[in-house]
Design a protein around this motif. Structure first.
Motif, PDB file in Angstrom:
ATOM      1  N   ASP A  27       0.828  -1.213   0.000  1.00 24.63           N
ATOM      2  CA  ASP A  27       0.000   0.000   0.000  1.00 24.63           C
ATOM      3  C   ASP A  27       0.859   1.259   0.000  1.00 24.63           C
ATOM      4  N   VAL A  28       1.883   1.311   0.849  1.00 22.01           N
ATOM      5  CA  VAL A  28       2.764   2.486   0.905  1.00 22.01           C
ATOM      6  C   VAL A  28       3.479   2.678  -0.429  1.00 22.01           C
ATOM      7  N   THR A  29       3.941   1.579  -1.014  1.00 20.02           N
ATOM      8  CA  THR A  29       4.646   1.670  -2.298  1.00 20.02           C
ATOM      9  C   THR A  29       3.750   2.236  -3.390  1.00 20.02           C
ATOM     10  N   LEU A  30       2.543   1.698  -3.500  1.00 23.15           N
ATOM     11  CA  LEU A  30       1.644   2.147  -4.565  1.00 23.15           C
ATOM     12  C   LEU A  30       1.224   3.602  -4.361  1.00 23.15           C
ATOM     13  N   ARG A  31       0.948   3.974  -3.099  1.00 23.00           N
ATOM     14  CA  ARG A  31       0.505   5.352  -2.851  1.00 23.00           C
ATOM     15  C   ARG A  31       1.615   6.365  -3.113  1.00 23.00           C
ATOM     16  N   THR A  32       2.809   6.119  -2.587  1.00 20.99           N
ATOM     17  CA  THR A  32       3.898   7.085  -2.787  1.00 20.99           C
ATOM     18  C   THR A  32       4.317   7.156  -4.257  1.00 20.99           C
ATOM     19  N   SER A  33       4.383   6.003  -4.917  1.00 17.92           N
ATOM     20  CA  SER A  33       4.811   5.985  -6.323  1.00 17.92           C
ATOM     21  C   SER A  33       3.786   6.675  -7.222  1.00 17.92           C
ATOM     22  N   ALA A 111      11.900  11.075 -10.519  1.00 19.72           N
ATOM     23  CA  ALA A 111      11.173  10.836 -11.772  1.00 19.72           C
ATOM     24  C   ALA A 111      11.182  12.037 -12.708  1.00 19.72           C
ATOM     25  N   LEU A 112      11.355  13.234 -12.148  1.00 23.06           N
ATOM     26  CA  LEU A 112      11.220  14.448 -12.955  1.00 23.06           C
ATOM     27  C   LEU A 112      12.157  14.497 -14.171  1.00 23.06           C
ATOM     28  N   PRO A 113      13.471  14.222 -14.027  1.00 15.78           N
ATOM     29  CA  PRO A 113      14.338  14.277 -15.217  1.00 15.78           C
ATOM     30  C   PRO A 113      13.932  13.283 -16.300  1.00 15.78           C
ATOM     31  N   ILE A 114      13.403  12.133 -15.888  1.00 14.10           N
ATOM     32  CA  ILE A 114      12.963  11.136 -16.883  1.00 14.10           C
ATOM     33  C   ILE A 114      11.797  11.688 -17.693  1.00 14.10           C
ATOM     34  N   VAL A 115      10.825  12.254 -17.001  1.00 12.74           N
ATOM     35  CA  VAL A 115       9.656  12.806 -17.695  1.00 12.74           C
ATOM     36  C   VAL A 115      10.062  13.976 -18.590  1.00 12.74           C
ATOM     37  N   VAL A 116      10.918  14.859 -18.064  1.00 16.40           N
ATOM     38  CA  VAL A 116      11.323  16.047 -18.827  1.00 16.40           C
ATOM     39  C   VAL A 116      12.109  15.650 -20.082  1.00 16.40           C
ATOM     40  N   SER A 117      13.114  14.798 -19.919  1.00 19.80           N
ATOM     41  CA  SER A 117      13.983  14.441 -21.054  1.00 19.80           C
ATOM     42  C   SER A 117      13.222  13.641 -22.114  1.00 19.80           C
ATOM     43  N   ALA A 163       9.052   6.390 -16.175  1.00 21.01           N
ATOM     44  CA  ALA A 163       9.376   7.019 -14.893  1.00 21.01           C
ATOM     45  C   ALA A 163       8.747   6.252 -13.736  1.00 21.01           C
ATOM     46  N   TYR A 164       7.548   5.752 -13.934  1.00 23.79           N
ATOM     47  CA  TYR A 164       6.867   4.993 -12.870  1.00 23.79           C
ATOM     48  C   TYR A 164       7.648   3.709 -12.548  1.00 23.79           C
ATOM     49  N   GLY A 165       8.127   3.055 -13.602  1.00 24.15           N
ATOM     50  CA  GLY A 165       8.919   1.848 -13.391  1.00 24.15           C
ATOM     51  C   GLY A 165      10.188   2.112 -12.601  1.00 24.15           C
ATOM     52  N   ARG A 166      10.794   3.278 -12.837  1.00 24.10           N
ATOM     53  CA  ARG A 166      12.011   3.656 -12.112  1.00 24.10           C
ATOM     54  C   ARG A 166      11.696   3.951 -10.645  1.00 24.10           C
TER      55      ARG A 166
END
Length: 232
Positions: A27-33, A111-117, A163-166
């Motif tokens: 639950d913690v993993t899914l919510r934070t991710s 995740a931000l640099p992955i999404v941006v690039s 990014a989600y996978g990372r």
């Protein structure tokens, strides 16, 4: 090999019986991710669009920085965030250390640099004929942006899935920022690390099975998006 087989059997029992500690980590993993990837999309898509679509001074420098951050180890990001939100840090008064909010901040930065690039690459790879065609229609800037985003929706979704996978598989940020607190900030990866170090392979294997299942679904979604993108 016997302890591995026993661990697999116990792992399935933990999942079937809905063990509270196992379910809490999932639950913690899914919510934070999920929250961190949504934040990175909200921030990253516009930044990636600007980097890929417009030509301005220092554009290449910003692009280089974003690409460089792709390879930043998660423990380094965890260390930087820890320095800012620790009790002696500039943001210490907000009490973010060892909380899910702190993990979300760290994972968003990861995740931000992955999404941006990847967004910038998708925009740069766009067929310029599309831009000229949209320009000929006399559309406003916001209308052009909407149409470009719609045309590249599969590539942009692929960036988000990557990014989600990372994020969901990282351990450095969750360990350093979350503190691996049972029933509060313990994620799948930190739980696997802890249980394995204690010799408790069953829960580690159970959580590993869940993590592999999530990773499989993420990659399945990514392949589906790539297949659709090639058809358009």
């Amino acid at each position: 090999m016997e302890f591995i087989a026993q661990g697999v059997v116990e792992a399935f029992w933990l999942l079937v019986s809905m063990d509270a500690e196992t379910i809490s980590a999932i639950d913690v993993t899914l919510r934070t991710s999920t929250i961190s990837i949504l934040l990175s999309i909200i921030i990253g898509f516009p930044l990636g669009f600007i980097l890929g679509f417009f030509d301005f001074p220092l554009r290449k420098t910003f692009r280089l920085i974003s690409d460089t951050l792709l390879a930043t180890p998660t423990v380094v990001i965890g260390l930087l965030v820890y320095a800012f939100i620790s009790y002696r840090g500039p943001l210490g008064e907000f009490g973010l250390l060892f909380t899910m909010e702190g993990i979300i901040i760290g994972q968003t930065i990861l995740a931000l640099p992955i999404v941006v690039s990847l967004t910038a690459s998708a925009i740069e790879g766009m067929d310029r004929k599309l831009y000229y065609t949209l320009s000929s229609f006399g559309l406003t800037l916001s209308q052009m942006v909407f149409n470009v985003v719609w045309e590249l929706r599969h590539a942009l979704l692929a960036a988000a899935v990557t990014a989600y996978g990372r994020v969901i598989a990282e351990v450095g940020v969750a360990m350093m920022i979350g503190g691996n607190i049972k029933y509060h900030t313990r994620t799948i990866t930190t739980a696997i690390s802890l249980e394995t170090s204690k010799g408790m392979f069953s829960m580690g294997i159970a959580l590993g099975i869940v993590l592999i299942g999530i990773a499989f679904l993420v990659n399945l979604s990514l392949n589906f998006l790539r297949k659709n993108a090639r058809q358009y």
